[in-house]
Design an enzyme around this catalytic site. Structure first.
Site, PDB file in Angstrom:
ATOM      1  N   HIS A  61      -7.458   1.045  -3.182  1.00  0.00           N
ATOM      2  CA  HIS A  61      -8.008   2.332  -2.784  1.00  0.00           C
ATOM      3  C   HIS A  61      -8.722   2.927  -3.993  1.00  0.00           C
ATOM      4  O   HIS A  61      -8.177   2.938  -5.096  1.00  0.00           O
ATOM      5  CB  HIS A  61      -6.907   3.279  -2.302  1.00  0.00           C
ATOM      6  CG  HIS A  61      -7.439   4.423  -1.510  1.00  0.00           C
ATOM      7  ND1 HIS A  61      -8.144   5.451  -2.087  1.00  0.00           N
ATOM      8  CD2 HIS A  61      -7.404   4.700  -0.181  1.00  0.00           C
ATOM      9  CE1 HIS A  61      -8.518   6.310  -1.155  1.00  0.00           C
ATOM     10  NE2 HIS A  61      -8.080   5.879   0.016  1.00  0.00           N
ATOM     11  N   SER A 104       3.423   3.923   6.539  1.00  0.00           N
ATOM     12  CA  SER A 104       2.861   4.674   7.668  1.00  0.00           C
ATOM     13  C   SER A 104       3.014   6.177   7.459  1.00  0.00           C
ATOM     14  O   SER A 104       2.103   6.961   7.741  1.00  0.00           O
ATOM     15  CB  SER A 104       3.542   4.264   8.984  1.00  0.00           C
ATOM     16  OG  SER A 104       3.249   2.935   9.330  1.00  0.00           O
ATOM     17  N   ARG A 125     -10.572  -4.137   4.885  1.00  0.00           N
ATOM     18  CA  ARG A 125     -10.201  -3.272   6.013  1.00  0.00           C
ATOM     19  C   ARG A 125     -11.072  -2.027   6.060  1.00  0.00           C
ATOM     20  O   ARG A 125     -11.233  -1.332   5.056  1.00  0.00           O
ATOM     21  CB  ARG A 125      -8.732  -2.856   5.877  1.00  0.00           C
ATOM     22  CG  ARG A 125      -8.277  -1.853   6.941  1.00  0.00           C
ATOM     23  CD  ARG A 125      -6.810  -1.542   6.774  1.00  0.00           C
ATOM     24  NE  ARG A 125      -6.524  -0.753   5.596  1.00  0.00           N
ATOM     25  CZ  ARG A 125      -6.449   0.577   5.567  1.00  0.00           C
ATOM     26  NH1 ARG A 125      -6.681   1.264   6.661  1.00  0.00           N
ATOM     27  NH2 ARG A 125      -6.147   1.209   4.460  1.00  0.00           N
ATOM     28  N   ARG A 141     -14.545   0.724   0.876  1.00  0.00           N
ATOM     29  CA  ARG A 141     -13.629   0.895  -0.252  1.00  0.00           C
ATOM     30  C   ARG A 141     -13.823  -0.135  -1.357  1.00  0.00           C
ATOM     31  O   ARG A 141     -13.683   0.186  -2.541  1.00  0.00           O
ATOM     32  CB  ARG A 141     -12.183   0.835   0.256  1.00  0.00           C
ATOM     33  CG  ARG A 141     -11.798   2.059   1.056  1.00  0.00           C
ATOM     34  CD  ARG A 141     -10.420   1.928   1.652  1.00  0.00           C
ATOM     35  NE  ARG A 141     -10.067   3.157   2.368  1.00  0.00           N
ATOM     36  CZ  ARG A 141      -8.944   3.315   3.048  1.00  0.00           C
ATOM     37  NH1 ARG A 141      -8.067   2.343   3.117  1.00  0.00           N
ATOM     38  NH2 ARG A 141      -8.699   4.456   3.652  1.00  0.00           N
ATOM     39  N   HIS A 192      -3.670  -0.870  -2.571  1.00  0.00           N
ATOM     40  CA  HIS A 192      -3.439   0.013  -1.435  1.00  0.00           C
ATOM     41  C   HIS A 192      -3.039  -0.707  -0.157  1.00  0.00           C
ATOM     42  O   HIS A 192      -2.142  -0.257   0.553  1.00  0.00           O
ATOM     43  CB  HIS A 192      -4.718   0.820  -1.187  1.00  0.00           C
ATOM     44  CG  HIS A 192      -4.618   1.814  -0.072  1.00  0.00           C
ATOM     45  ND1 HIS A 192      -3.704   2.853  -0.073  1.00  0.00           N
ATOM     46  CD2 HIS A 192      -5.310   1.931   1.091  1.00  0.00           C
ATOM     47  CE1 HIS A 192      -3.843   3.569   1.038  1.00  0.00           C
ATOM     48  NE2 HIS A 192      -4.803   3.025   1.763  1.00  0.00           N
ATOM     49  N   ALA A 198       0.382   7.666   5.133  1.00  0.00           N
ATOM     50  CA  ALA A 198      -1.029   7.593   5.524  1.00  0.00           C
ATOM     51  C   ALA A 198      -1.577   9.009   5.700  1.00  0.00           C
ATOM     52  O   ALA A 198      -1.013   9.808   6.436  1.00  0.00           O
ATOM     53  CB  ALA A 198      -1.179   6.800   6.817  1.00  0.00           C
ATOM     54  N   GLU A 244     -15.056   8.645   7.682  1.00  0.00           N
ATOM     55  CA  GLU A 244     -14.643   8.030   6.422  1.00  0.00           C
ATOM     56  C   GLU A 244     -15.599   6.910   6.066  1.00  0.00           C
ATOM     57  O   GLU A 244     -16.459   6.524   6.882  1.00  0.00           O
ATOM     58  CB  GLU A 244     -13.194   7.510   6.520  1.00  0.00           C
ATOM     59  CG  GLU A 244     -12.193   8.643   6.696  1.00  0.00           C
ATOM     60  CD  GLU A 244     -10.743   8.169   6.787  1.00  0.00           C
ATOM     61  OE1 GLU A 244      -9.860   9.031   6.693  1.00  0.00           O
ATOM     62  OE2 GLU A 244     -10.511   6.965   6.960  1.00  0.00           O
ATOM     63  N   ASP A 287       8.290  -8.259   1.777  1.00  0.00           N
ATOM     64  CA  ASP A 287       9.483  -8.934   2.297  1.00  0.00           C
ATOM     65  C   ASP A 287       9.184  -9.785   3.536  1.00  0.00           C
ATOM     66  O   ASP A 287       9.589 -10.947   3.625  1.00  0.00           O
ATOM     67  CB  ASP A 287      10.568  -7.907   2.657  1.00  0.00           C
ATOM     68  CG  ASP A 287      10.962  -7.050   1.472  1.00  0.00           C
ATOM     69  OD1 ASP A 287      10.960  -7.566   0.344  1.00  0.00           O
ATOM     70  OD2 ASP A 287      11.267  -5.869   1.675  1.00  0.00           O
TER      71      ASP A 287
END
Length: 526
Positions: free
Chosen positions: A236, A41, A378, A282, A343, A44, A114, A215
């Site tokens: 990415h 995070s 995504r 992407r 990514h 980003a 984007e 994890d």
């Protein structure tokens, strides 16, 4: 034994959102492997997608998400998250996140665009949005009296009814390794949230920080949770290619503001691959770069925004400009060398829209979860939005649920194991796993490559499980055990999909089937 109302494993935006929404009424423990702010995070860059402009609409954002997701997004999940986007941004603004202002715009903020978006809807803090958000929330979290923060701690495994020999499927907390004290703690909780991020480190090249080792996904699977859509790993398109820079991302916003992808001779190539050119989603851009690199035998391609005024570049991308300049690349004068890199993990533990998993008392939020929002790919800047909206929904469920009595939980028993004799086993297997995944389970896949990867993973898994059963746990061993299991889930999911869709492209199955179906794997019954 440490006892809390809620245990949150992970300190990214999903974990922070939950902690801050819960702490007024619950005693919360946040476990994080490194420093509070060391996670995906924080790194980003681009921003957060949200419907803020009156010229935009929820329907347009939903449509863009569904298109990018290649028919596999869950429409109910997408609608729920998009319709709560403005409230999520308002909450961040209320907390003091310093988003980039634009007084000429009706919102008072600068919105960028984007790839895959039909409108300018990305609110951002220059080109370091994640850092601005997590540092602001992190200060609130550290100051809150009801939040206990365990930094430099890593969860070993979840404590479940099955492990305790009790009836039912329920989670009661986790065993956690204090890395400084080299001791495993028992952390009991009525509700446990996996917010530990994705699994980018399963690949040799990734934009993710070293903490992204799958994890939570691995622990959830071992606890009895299903996983969904694990084959969809987003690469990415533009990671900085430089020997002295590790995993530095060149934000999608560079292309959003006019950056052009070129071959070393200056030829632009994206229009030949997609009519949307550099603003294609992407997966399309990453495959195009991969194709051109293989076709021409290149180490990298180039992203050029130097034709824009130097002041514009420095103002919009101050961190990217400064980092590249340190490496001798002046992006106002020359193009940026870039390559694709792993990514984002689009799949994860299957959850509902409040983050509930298959195991009672266990939630998953953020990149470790699979709500159905991201589908087969995504859409840029939807991830931080999902963290906040689903995090808030999970907090609401936890706050209204009746309290339960915790059972007696035994301490971690390491009386039958010894200190490791040769830790080279861990480093060797770590390297072999990541190279195998990069070579065989990358941007373009074949059935033969997937079978080779699975064979190597099964051998590595046997070695690692034997090592785990004989020696004291360490941070590296825990991460490697989780990585190899996550790698297996990715490969098995990829082998189950007999088509090409979104981020999963198979040379053996190049066509897309007429009906989109999620890939869901379930653990064997106990």
């Amino acid at each position: 034994m440490l006892n809390f109302d809620v245990l949150i494993i992970g300190s990214g935006l999903a974990g922070m959102t939950l902690a801050l929404h819960l702490a007024e009424q619950r005693k919360v423990c946040v476990v994080t492997k490194r420093d509070l702010l060391e996670g995906s995070s924080t790194y980003a860059q681009g921003g957060i997608a949200a419907v803020l402009d009156t010229g935009d609409s929820a329907e347009a954002h939903i449509r863009d998400t569904l298109i990018a997701g290649a028919g596999l997004c869950d429409e109910e999940a997408t609608r729920f998250i998009v319709e709560h986007s403005k409230a999520a941004i308002d909450w961040l603004i209320e907390l003091g996140v310093p988003f980039t202002r634009d007084d000429s715009h009706q919102t008072g903020y600068h919105l960028t665009r984007e790839g895959g978006h039909s409108h300018r809807r990305i609110i951002h803090a220059a080109d370091a949005t994640g850092a601005a958000v997590t540092s602001t929330l992190g200060q609130k979290l550290r100051a809150h009296p009801n939040i206990t923060l365990l930094e430099e701690h890593i969860a070993v495994d979840l404590i479940t009814a099955r492990k305790l020999g009790l009836a039912g499927e329920r989670c009661y907390g986790a065993y956690v390794l204090d890395k400084a004290g080299d001791k495993v703690l028992t952390v009991a909780a009525r509700d446990t949230i996996i917010a530990s991020g994705g699994a980018g480190k399963v690949y040799l090249y990734t934009t993710n920080p070293d903490t992204a080792t799958g994890d939570g996904i691995a622990m959830g699977w071992r606890a009895g949770c299903r996983v969904g859509n694990m084959e969809f790993i987003q690469f990415h398109p533009t990671c900085l290619y430089h020997p002295h820079s590790k995993s530095f991302l060149i934000s999608e916003a560079v292309r959003g503001e006019g950056g052009i992808l070129k071959l070393p001779d200056g030829t632009r190539f994206m229009p030949e691959h997609d009519e949307r050119a550099e603003l294609a989603p992407r997966d399309v851009v990453a495959r195009a770069i991969d194709f051109e690199m293989k076709k021409h035998g290149l180490d990298c391609v180039y992203l050029d925004i130097s034709y824009k005024p130097a002041s514009f570049v420095r103002e919009h991308f101050p961190n990217i400009y400064a980092h590249c300049l340190e490496l001798g690349i002046d992006i106002t004068q020359q193009p940026i060398p870039v390559v694709p890199a792993a990514h984002y993990t689009c799949g994860g533990l299957v959850t509902d829209l409040a983050g509930r998993t298959d195991v009672a008392g266990l939630f998953a939020v953020g990149e470790a979860a699979c709500t159905g929002l991201h589908g087969a790919n995504r859409l840029a800047s939807n991830s931080l939005l999902e963290c906040m909206v689903v995090g808030r929904a999970a907090a609401d469920v936890i706050l209204t649920a009746p309290a339960i009595e915790l059972p007696v939980i035994p301490d971690w028993d390491d009386s039958q194991v010894t200190d490791p004799d040769e830790e080279v086993v861990i480093s060797h297997n770590w390297d072999e796993l990541r190279r195998a995944m990069w070579d065989y389970v990358g941007i373009v896949r074949t059935t033969k490559r997937l079978k080779r990867a699975l064979h190597r993973i099964e051998l590595l898994k046997l070695e690692i499980d034997e090592y785990y059963s004989h020696f004291h746990v360490s941070n590296d061993l825990i991460e490697l055990r989780n990585l190899v299991l996550t790698a297996e889930l990715i490969v098995r999911s990829a082998m189950a999909r007999h088509e090409s869709r979104g981020l999963h492209y198979s040379r053996d199955y190049p066509d897309t089937l007429p009906r989109a179906e999620p890939t869901v794997l379930a653990p064997d019954a106990p």
